[in-house]
Write a protein that holds these residues in place. Structure first.
Motif, PDB file in Angstrom:
ATOM      1  N   PRO A 304      11.564  32.878 -19.600  1.00 27.89           N
ATOM      2  CA  PRO A 304      12.503  33.415 -18.731  1.00 27.89           C
ATOM      3  C   PRO A 304      11.793  32.637 -17.047  1.00 27.89           C
ATOM      4  O   PRO A 304      12.824  32.163 -16.387  1.00 27.89           O
ATOM      5  CB  PRO A 304      12.822  34.784 -18.538  1.00 27.89           C
ATOM      6  CG  PRO A 304      12.449  35.266 -19.923  1.00 27.89           C
ATOM      7  CD  PRO A 304      11.568  34.426 -20.542  1.00 27.89           C
ATOM      8  N   ALA A 305      10.627  32.853 -17.042  1.00 23.72           N
ATOM      9  CA  ALA A 305       9.996  32.552 -15.719  1.00 23.72           C
ATOM     10  C   ALA A 305      10.305  30.785 -15.733  1.00 23.72           C
ATOM     11  O   ALA A 305      10.528  30.341 -14.693  1.00 23.72           O
ATOM     12  CB  ALA A 305       8.553  32.837 -15.538  1.00 23.72           C
ATOM     13  N   ALA A 306      10.176  30.203 -16.662  1.00 29.20           N
ATOM     14  CA  ALA A 306      10.277  28.737 -16.813  1.00 29.20           C
ATOM     15  C   ALA A 306      11.610  28.412 -16.576  1.00 29.20           C
ATOM     16  O   ALA A 306      12.118  27.410 -15.689  1.00 29.20           O
ATOM     17  CB  ALA A 306       9.737  28.212 -17.995  1.00 29.20           C
ATOM     18  N   VAL A 307      12.498  29.164 -17.131  1.00 28.26           N
ATOM     19  CA  VAL A 307      14.205  28.572 -17.118  1.00 28.26           C
ATOM     20  C   VAL A 307      14.304  28.769 -15.442  1.00 28.26           C
ATOM     21  O   VAL A 307      14.865  28.032 -14.880  1.00 28.26           O
ATOM     22  CB  VAL A 307      14.776  29.713 -17.912  1.00 28.26           C
ATOM     23  CG1 VAL A 307      16.270  29.456 -17.395  1.00 28.26           C
ATOM     24  CG2 VAL A 307      14.666  29.434 -19.260  1.00 28.26           C
ATOM     25  N   VAL A 308      13.880  29.987 -14.798  1.00 27.52           N
ATOM     26  CA  VAL A 308      14.149  30.171 -13.416  1.00 27.52           C
ATOM     27  C   VAL A 308      13.602  29.163 -12.553  1.00 27.52           C
ATOM     28  O   VAL A 308      14.220  28.432 -11.534  1.00 27.52           O
ATOM     29  CB  VAL A 308      13.762  31.737 -12.975  1.00 27.52           C
ATOM     30  CG1 VAL A 308      13.805  31.593 -11.357  1.00 27.52           C
ATOM     31  CG2 VAL A 308      14.604  32.723 -13.493  1.00 27.52           C
ATOM     32  N   ALA A 309      12.184  28.653 -12.738  1.00 25.86           N
ATOM     33  CA  ALA A 309      11.603  27.828 -11.915  1.00 25.86           C
ATOM     34  C   ALA A 309      12.252  26.327 -12.370  1.00 25.86           C
ATOM     35  O   ALA A 309      12.488  25.714 -11.166  1.00 25.86           O
ATOM     36  CB  ALA A 309      10.035  27.735 -12.630  1.00 25.86           C
ATOM     37  N   MET A 310      12.746  26.117 -13.343  1.00 21.11           N
ATOM     38  CA  MET A 310      13.625  24.783 -13.732  1.00 21.11           C
ATOM     39  C   MET A 310      14.880  24.858 -13.072  1.00 21.11           C
ATOM     40  O   MET A 310      15.041  23.643 -12.409  1.00 21.11           O
ATOM     41  CB  MET A 310      13.471  24.391 -15.145  1.00 21.11           C
ATOM     42  CG  MET A 310      12.271  24.228 -15.927  1.00 21.11           C
ATOM     43  SD  MET A 310      12.443  23.579 -17.353  1.00 21.11           S
ATOM     44  CE  MET A 310      12.885  24.829 -18.118  1.00 21.11           C
TER      45      MET A 310
END
Length: 339
Positions: A304-310
């Motif tokens: 989820p953190a990578a999705v938000v950052a992307m």
């Protein structure tokens, strides 16, 4: 008495018109998209087979909202759900359950999206985007009311039991408070109510949408206890919006530019790691450090953190692609001085 020819009818505030009453293709497109989840929910209710076996029948498991990813042993309405497979409205329990969950999911999604309208408007330099906030917010409120209404149907309109469940179950209490807030905002969302309340009072009242979004996200988390993937992503996006608001209040020029948006995307990603770890620390018995370490494992990408950052970096790309460039001022010819 005025004749019919002199009778002036009030203009209807159609959702696909801009503030000047002209047709807006952008608003018409968004309005149509907002109706799609409702169309799917109606299809879910009416298209299921009429001879669907009832919950609790021989060979058919109960329909309480337990199971992987939900609160163990604490379904949305308690173990097993209401007795019987068909409610008084003639709808099978599985149909109501699925539509109930869909309505709640889209309510949280649209509520989160409505809080991104202003950051998008200012960061992308597109003022017309601001016309979408009320429409999306009203849609979120209506899906919330549909979610609650379907919950009442699921409970067979047993008001005593409904009140008991909301009082005794924390996540239902949280969800009910969010429903009350959004109902109040929905009732005061018109231009007439804004004038009646006064601009400053109306704005203060509608800042409660942030509390409703926070409660809605927490309600969502508590129903997806061990599998909070989308709940974490939505919480991270809400965190991005909150960070943008804080930064815009202090350094608007920075956060609306590329460096600020890049920094905001990375900060929101880190915040999402913290949100996910905190949830597993306080909401489950799992080791939160394992969750933090999972963000560094390529075999479980994207977290989820990578999705938000992307998603935040995607906003940077939109900023570069669609933000209007300032027009260069033509150089003024110099006048030759006369000796």
């Amino acid at each position: 008495m005025s004749s019919p020819r002199n009778l002036v009818l009030p203009k209807l505030a159609l959702p696909w018109n801009d503030p000047r009453g002209r047709f807006s293709p952008m608003k018409a497109l968004v309005f149509g998209l907002l109706l799609l989840p409702a169309a799917w929910m109606i299809w879910t209710l009416v298209a299921a087979a009429p001879d669907m076996p009832a919950a609790g029948a021989a060979g058919v498991p109960g329909i309480g909202l337990q199971g992987p990813g939900l609160l163990p042993g604490r379904g949305l309405l308690g173990p097993g759900g209401p007795a019987g497979g068909i409610d008084e409205a003639g709808l099978s329990v599985p149909q109501v359950k699925e539509t109930l969950l869909l309505a709640g999911l889209w309510a949280v999604r649209l509520l989160t999206l409505s809080l991104l309208v202003t950051p998008f408007k200012l960061s992308l330099g597109r003022p017309k985007i601001g016309q979408l906030r009320r429409m999306i917010g009203v849609a979120a409120g209506l899906y919330t009311l549909a979610h609650f209404g379907l919950y009442l149907v699921w409970m067979k309109l047993d008001l005593a039991r409904i009140a008991s469940e909301i009082w005794l179950r924390t996540y239902l209490t949280i969800g009910f408070v969010a429903v009350l807030i959004l109902a109040a905002l929905l009732a005061t969302s018109t231009d007439g109510m804004a004038k009646r309340l006064g601009g400053s009072t109306w704005k203060r009242l509608h800042k409660a949408v942030y509390a409703a979004a926070l409660l809605g996200a927490l309600h969502f988390f508590m129903q997806t206890r061990l599998e909070p993937g989308e709940a974490t992503i939505l919480a991270g996006i809400l965190g991005w919006a909150a960070l943008w608001r804080l930064a815009d209040a202090r350094r608007p020029g920075w956060v609306r530019g590329v460096p600020g948006l890049v920094g905001l995307a990375l900060a929101a990603g880190l915040l999402t790691v913290g949100i996910e770890a905190a949830w597993f620390a306080f909401g489950t018995s799992l080791d939160p450090w394992r969750v933090v370490a999972a963000n560094l494992m390529p075999d479980v990408f994207p977290r989820p953190a990578a999705v938000v950052a992307m998603a935040g970096l995607g906003i940077v790309g939109l900023h570069l692609a669609v933000r209007p460039r300032p027009r260069a001022q033509p150089a003024r010819p110099r006048r030759n001085s006369v000796a």
